[in-house]
Write a protein that holds these residues in place. Structure first.
Motif, mmCIF file in Angstrom:
data_model
loop_
_atom_site.group_PDB
_atom_site.id
_atom_site.type_symbol
_atom_site.label_atom_id
_atom_site.label_comp_id
_atom_site.label_asym_id
_atom_site.label_seq_id
_atom_site.Cartn_x
_atom_site.Cartn_y
_atom_site.Cartn_z
ATOM 1 N N VAL A 128 -3.539 -48.385 15.610
ATOM 2 C CA VAL A 128 -4.976 -48.524 15.375
ATOM 3 C C VAL A 128 -5.795 -47.604 16.268
ATOM 4 O O VAL A 128 -6.876 -47.149 15.876
ATOM 5 C CB VAL A 128 -5.387 -50.005 15.549
ATOM 6 N N ARG A 129 -5.269 -47.289 17.435
ATOM 7 C CA ARG A 129 -6.050 -46.488 18.392
ATOM 8 C C ARG A 129 -6.488 -45.160 17.787
ATOM 9 O O ARG A 129 -7.555 -44.655 18.092
ATOM 10 C CB ARG A 129 -5.228 -46.263 19.659
ATOM 11 N N GLY A 130 -5.684 -44.561 16.913
ATOM 12 C CA GLY A 130 -6.042 -43.255 16.383
ATOM 13 C C GLY A 130 -6.501 -43.235 14.944
ATOM 14 O O GLY A 130 -6.631 -42.166 14.353
ATOM 15 N N LEU A 131 -6.722 -44.408 14.335
ATOM 16 C CA LEU A 131 -7.102 -44.430 12.921
ATOM 17 C C LEU A 131 -8.445 -43.741 12.685
ATOM 18 O O LEU A 131 -9.328 -43.784 13.539
ATOM 19 C CB LEU A 131 -7.205 -45.872 12.415
ATOM 20 N N PRO A 132 -8.619 -43.108 11.520
ATOM 21 C CA PRO A 132 -9.909 -42.498 11.198
ATOM 22 C C PRO A 132 -11.029 -43.530 11.251
ATOM 23 O O PRO A 132 -10.821 -44.712 10.948
ATOM 24 C CB PRO A 132 -9.722 -41.986 9.766
ATOM 25 N N ALA A 133 -12.219 -43.081 11.609
ATOM 26 C CA ALA A 133 -13.360 -43.988 11.767
ATOM 27 C C ALA A 133 -13.714 -44.699 10.466
ATOM 28 O O ALA A 133 -14.262 -45.800 10.479
ATOM 29 C CB ALA A 133 -14.559 -43.219 12.296
ATOM 30 N N ASP A 134 -13.386 -44.071 9.304
ATOM 31 C CA ASP A 134 -13.757 -44.682 8.024
ATOM 32 C C ASP A 134 -12.722 -45.686 7.524
ATOM 33 O O ASP A 134 -12.904 -46.267 6.447
ATOM 34 C CB ASP A 134 -14.013 -43.606 6.964
ATOM 35 N N ALA A 135 -11.637 -45.914 8.266
ATOM 36 C CA ALA A 135 -10.660 -46.938 7.878
ATOM 37 C C ALA A 135 -11.274 -48.310 8.135
ATOM 38 O O ALA A 135 -11.704 -48.623 9.240
ATOM 39 C CB ALA A 135 -9.370 -46.772 8.672
ATOM 40 N N LYS A 136 -11.329 -49.127 7.084
ATOM 41 C CA LYS A 136 -12.051 -50.393 7.177
ATOM 42 C C LYS A 136 -11.185 -51.491 7.791
ATOM 43 O O LYS A 136 -10.013 -51.653 7.449
ATOM 44 C CB LYS A 136 -12.518 -50.825 5.776
ATOM 45 N N ALA A 137 -11.792 -52.247 8.694
ATOM 46 C CA ALA A 137 -11.146 -53.407 9.305
ATOM 47 C C ALA A 137 -11.499 -54.661 8.505
ATOM 48 O O ALA A 137 -12.461 -54.649 7.741
ATOM 49 C CB ALA A 137 -11.610 -53.542 10.752
ATOM 50 N N PRO A 138 -10.725 -55.734 8.682
ATOM 51 C CA PRO A 138 -9.535 -55.842 9.525
ATOM 52 C C PRO A 138 -8.334 -55.090 8.944
ATOM 53 O O PRO A 138 -8.278 -54.814 7.745
ATOM 54 C CB PRO A 138 -9.275 -57.353 9.582
ATOM 55 N N PHE A 139 -7.378 -54.783 9.837
ATOM 56 C CA PHE A 139 -6.188 -54.043 9.455
ATOM 57 C C PHE A 139 -4.983 -54.969 9.385
ATOM 58 O O PHE A 139 -4.824 -55.847 10.237
ATOM 59 C CB PHE A 139 -5.895 -52.946 10.485
ATOM 60 N N LEU A 140 -4.138 -54.746 8.379
ATOM 61 C CA LEU A 140 -2.803 -55.337 8.358
ATOM 62 C C LEU A 140 -1.846 -54.203 8.687
ATOM 63 O O LEU A 140 -1.701 -53.257 7.912
ATOM 64 C CB LEU A 140 -2.472 -55.934 6.987
ATOM 65 N N VAL A 141 -1.244 -54.269 9.869
ATOM 66 C CA VAL A 141 -0.286 -53.250 10.300
ATOM 67 C C VAL A 141 1.120 -53.799 10.100
ATOM 68 O O VAL A 141 1.433 -54.900 10.576
ATOM 69 C CB VAL A 141 -0.503 -52.877 11.779
ATOM 70 N N VAL A 142 1.956 -53.053 9.361
ATOM 71 C CA VAL A 142 3.347 -53.464 9.158
ATOM 72 C C VAL A 142 4.260 -52.375 9.698
ATOM 73 O O VAL A 142 4.106 -51.205 9.383
ATOM 74 C CB VAL A 142 3.663 -53.769 7.674
ATOM 75 N N ASP A 143 5.186 -52.783 10.539
ATOM 76 C CA ASP A 143 6.134 -51.867 11.175
ATOM 77 C C ASP A 143 7.522 -52.221 10.637
ATOM 78 O O ASP A 143 8.124 -53.216 11.046
ATOM 79 C CB ASP A 143 6.068 -52.036 12.693
ATOM 80 N N ILE A 144 8.006 -51.410 9.696
ATOM 81 C CA ILE A 144 9.280 -51.705 9.027
ATOM 82 C C ILE A 144 10.405 -51.032 9.801
ATOM 83 O O ILE A 144 10.602 -49.820 9.710
ATOM 84 C CB ILE A 144 9.252 -51.221 7.557
#
Length: 317
Positions: A128-144
């Motif tokens: 999340v630290r480097g995501l583009p500013a236009d990426a809308k929150a909340p985020f679902l982050v999945v690490d496969i």
């Protein structure tokens, strides 16, 4: 003053190194880290762990050989702080002490066998630290990963809201279900059903269906995205923050599961050490998108490895 750190992520399938300079804390929360070295080796530490409950001697030796090279790189670049996190395979194994002793001899530090919850939080920070500013929150982050998949929901400002780790990694699902070359329809159906149960359980813990953006991490996701883009060589700059649709993911997944290992090896972006497990990894991503109702996924080349590096910042203790 920058701080030079070394982060090692030892998963079920691969072991990765990042040596980076962290920015001065006074530079602000959006300042990026500066890569000096990123390396990855497929060592398959989790070979047969699902079946035997133990780390295979040859898998420990493959990991040792990679760590010897990483230790030399860390010394050459002069990292001030070193942290190695070992994930699912090391949590599960009866003989984890043998592995820990080998790492301490080779690297000079003990590996931290992090919990699934900590693994998820590190992944979220890195992604999340480097995501583009236009990426809308909340985020679902999945690490496969190879042995497990982490699900994390949160925002930039508020951090992690909920996290859970499920045992549906690409190596584990391949060893458990996908034995044919290519796998049979029944094998794929069994894997999909197993994954779906785990994803539903995960979505009971984390509010993934309420997230606005799905962010996918690790080699299974980045390889699927590279194939969907039609890349003729693996290009991290093209893959990082690329967005692909569910339809593209479903198409790539079906294609991968229909190919033999030899045919998958011929795909230009395919790492040789990933060819036998990529079908299962793609299937995990596809089922997550279906169950969470996500129309697209944003790939990130920054993940738990970056999170481990950020955890070494002086302000983090």
């Amino acid at each position: 003053m920058t701080t030079r750190v070394a982060a090692i992520d030892c998963g079920t399938n691969s072991i990765r190194l990042l040596v980076a300079d962290l920015p001065d804390p006074a530079a602000g929360p959006d300042s990026p880290l500066t890569d000096l070295s990123r390396r990855m080796e497929i060592v398959r530490l989790g070979q047969d762990v699902d079946r035997t409950g133990r780390l295979a001697p040859e898998a420990i030796e493959r990991t040792r050989i990679a760590l010897v090279e990483y230790a030399a790189e860390i010394e050459k670049l002069g990292a001030e702080r070193v942290r190695m996190c070992a994930t699912s395979a090391s949590r599960d194994a009866e003989n984890a002490d043998e592995f820990r002793a080998m790492v301490e001899r080779t690297l000079g530090v003990l590996p931290e066998v992090v919990s699934g919850d900590e693994e998820a939080r590190l992944s979220f920070t890195g992604a999340v630290r480097g995501l583009p500013a236009d990426a809308k929150a909340p985020f679902l982050v999945v690490d496969i990963g190879g042995g497990s998949t982490e699900f994390v929901v949160g925002t930039r400002e508020g951090g992690v809201q909920a996290a859970v780790s499920m045992d549906i990694g690409c190596v584990r699902m391949t060893e458990r279900h996908l034995h044919g070359d290519p796998p049979s329809v029944d094998e794929i159906a069994a894997a999909q059903a197993d994954i779906a149960v785990a994803v539903e359980r995960a979505l009971e813990v984390v509010p993934g269906r309420e997230a606005a953006t799905l962010v996918g991490l690790a080699g299974s996701v980045t390889t699927v995205v590279a194939i969907a883009q039609g890349l003729q060589a693996y290009d991290p700059a093209r893959i990082h923050h690329a967005r692909v649709s569910y339809e593209q993911v479903a198409e790539v997944t079906a294609d991968l599961l229909g190919k033999t290992r030899e045919q998958r090896l011929a795909i230009p972006v395919m790492h040789p050490g990933r060819a036998d497990v990529i079908g299962a990894g793609a299937l995990v991503l596809k089922v997550i998108m279906e169950r969470a109702g996500m129309p697209s996924v944003v790939a990130s080349e920054h993940d738990i490895l970056d999170g481990i590096a950020w955890s070494l910042a002086p302000s983090a203790g």
